[in-house]
Every structure is written in C-alpha cells, then in structure tokens.
Design an enzyme around this catalytic site. Structure first.
Site, mmCIF file in Angstrom:
data_model
loop_
_atom_site.group_PDB
_atom_site.id
_atom_site.type_symbol
_atom_site.label_atom_id
_atom_site.label_comp_id
_atom_site.label_asym_id
_atom_site.label_seq_id
_atom_site.Cartn_x
_atom_site.Cartn_y
_atom_site.Cartn_z
ATOM 1 N N SER A 15 27.831 31.800 54.130
ATOM 2 C CA SER A 15 27.416 31.943 52.737
ATOM 3 C C SER A 15 28.073 30.924 51.810
ATOM 4 C CB SER A 15 27.723 33.355 52.226
ATOM 5 O OG SER A 15 29.121 33.617 52.269
ATOM 6 N N ASP A 185 36.929 38.350 45.598
ATOM 7 C CA ASP A 185 37.113 39.041 46.874
ATOM 8 C C ASP A 185 37.898 38.225 47.900
ATOM 9 O OD1 ASP A 185 35.303 37.068 47.485
ATOM 10 O OD2 ASP A 185 33.739 38.399 48.248
ATOM 11 N N HIS A 188 34.467 34.589 48.384
ATOM 12 C CA HIS A 188 33.341 33.914 47.741
ATOM 13 C C HIS A 188 33.765 33.328 46.394
ATOM 14 C CE1 HIS A 188 31.427 36.846 50.496
ATOM 15 N NE2 HIS A 188 30.598 35.822 50.720
#
Length: 207
Positions: A15, A185, A188
């Site tokens: 991601s 977190d 990210h």
C-alpha cells in the site's frame, strides 16, 4: 543520475507504493512514487523516462509471487524498484499470524523473485527497506521489522543493487520529532512521511 533516457522504471510493493494508483489517484498514486517521479522529472527534464506503479495495498511477498509474471516481468522494466515486507511483519502483530511471512520464507521468496526478474528481463534492481515509524528499537514489531530490513540490505549487496535505507531515513526524522508527525499507525505515512521516503530514494537515484 542512475537512470538513462527512455528507460522504463517499474515500482512494485504494497500500500505504501500503491497509494491510490488503482483508483482516484491513477496512475502513479499520491505517495512516494509520485514524488520521486515529479522530482526526477523536474531535475532532469532532458531525460525522458516511463514510470509504472504496480503497488497493491495489503501485499506480502507471497502476493508478489502470485502476480510477479504479470506485474514485474511482464512490464519489461529497465529498472525494477521493490519495497515489500511491512505486511509480512505486521500481520503477526495484528491478530492474523497465519498471513505473516516468516523471515526465512521472506528471504527465500524475495531472492527468487528478484533473480527471476533479472534473468527474464535483464533489468537493474533498486531495493528499499520495509520500515516501522517507531523510535524504540526494542519494540517487538520494530525489532522484527529491522530483521526484515537487514534481509533487504543483504540482498542488495548480494545482487549488486542500489539500496534505499527507508528505515534509517525515518530514524533520522524520529530523532527530532514524534512518530505521530509522520503516521497515525506507524505504517501509513501522510504526505510529509512519503516525502521522507521519496527523499531517501532521490539521494540514491541522483547521488
């Protein structure tokens, strides 16, 4: 600069690489890939390059293996840029241990994939560390992440590939700022955190 005119630069990963490139932020995403592309283009406008983002959110090295022929070898890169491993570690700390990839499997799989890409396409490799935005190196997830990053550094040496030390780049920032400045977190990053990653890439790419 390490890239030459008319080369094809293919990024692949999870991601952090994806960053919306498959939907509203197509085709490059709005993370470090887009920033690297923009700054390289701005600094070297006489060096035309083709940029391809093949990041997919949630991927581990197992997922890369499943799509490697299509998204890495099939893209016929001149340079293949790989950053993978965050989910391989994180899944063990988020209640999904069966989806975590043990370190020996991670190393063996990544080595096989990288060698296959070079043999099939003749590409050069550019390898970047997985990271955790956590200053405490005794934190269990950070300690495990560091072991996976060490594998990437070792493979870079073994395969003669330039190495982007993304964890070291975040550590430099964390020495003078809280982790919350870069990500909610520890994984990210917001745009400033992606700029940290992009800056680490640019140091290697442009010298």
């Amino acid at each position: 600069m390490m890239f030459e005119a008319d080369q094809r630069i293919v990024f692949i990963g999870d991601s952090i690489t994806d960053c919306g490139r498959r939907d509203v932020r197509a085709p490059y995403g709005d993370g470090y890939v887009s920033l690297v592309r923009a700054f390289v283009t701005a600094r070297f406008p006489a060096t035309p390059l083709t940029w391809v983002n093949r990041g997919v959110g949630g991927d581990t090295v197992r997922d890369l293996a499943a799509r490697w022929d299509r998204d890495a070898i099939g893209e016929r890169p001149d340079w293949l840029v790989v950053m993978i491993g965050i989910n391989d570690v994180w899944r063990a700390f988020m209640g999904r241990p069966a989806e975590a990839v043990p370190l020996p499997e991670y190393e063996a799989t990544l080595r096989t994939l990288l060698r296959r890409a070079v043999e099939a396409t003749g590409c050069r490799l550019l390898l970047a560390d997985p990271y955790l935005i956590e200053p405490d190196r005794t934190d269990p997830q950070r300690a495990q992440s560091d072991r996976y990053a060490a594998v990437v550094a070792g493979l870079a040496t073994e395969l003669g590939a330039p190495h982007v030390a993304t964890q070291a780049a975040f550590d430099e920032a964390l020495a003078v700022s809280p982790a919350s400045m870069w990500a909610d977190d520890r994984i990210h990053p917001g745009l400033p955190g992606h700029a940290v990653i992009a800056d680490a890439f640019l140091r290697v790419i442009t010298g």
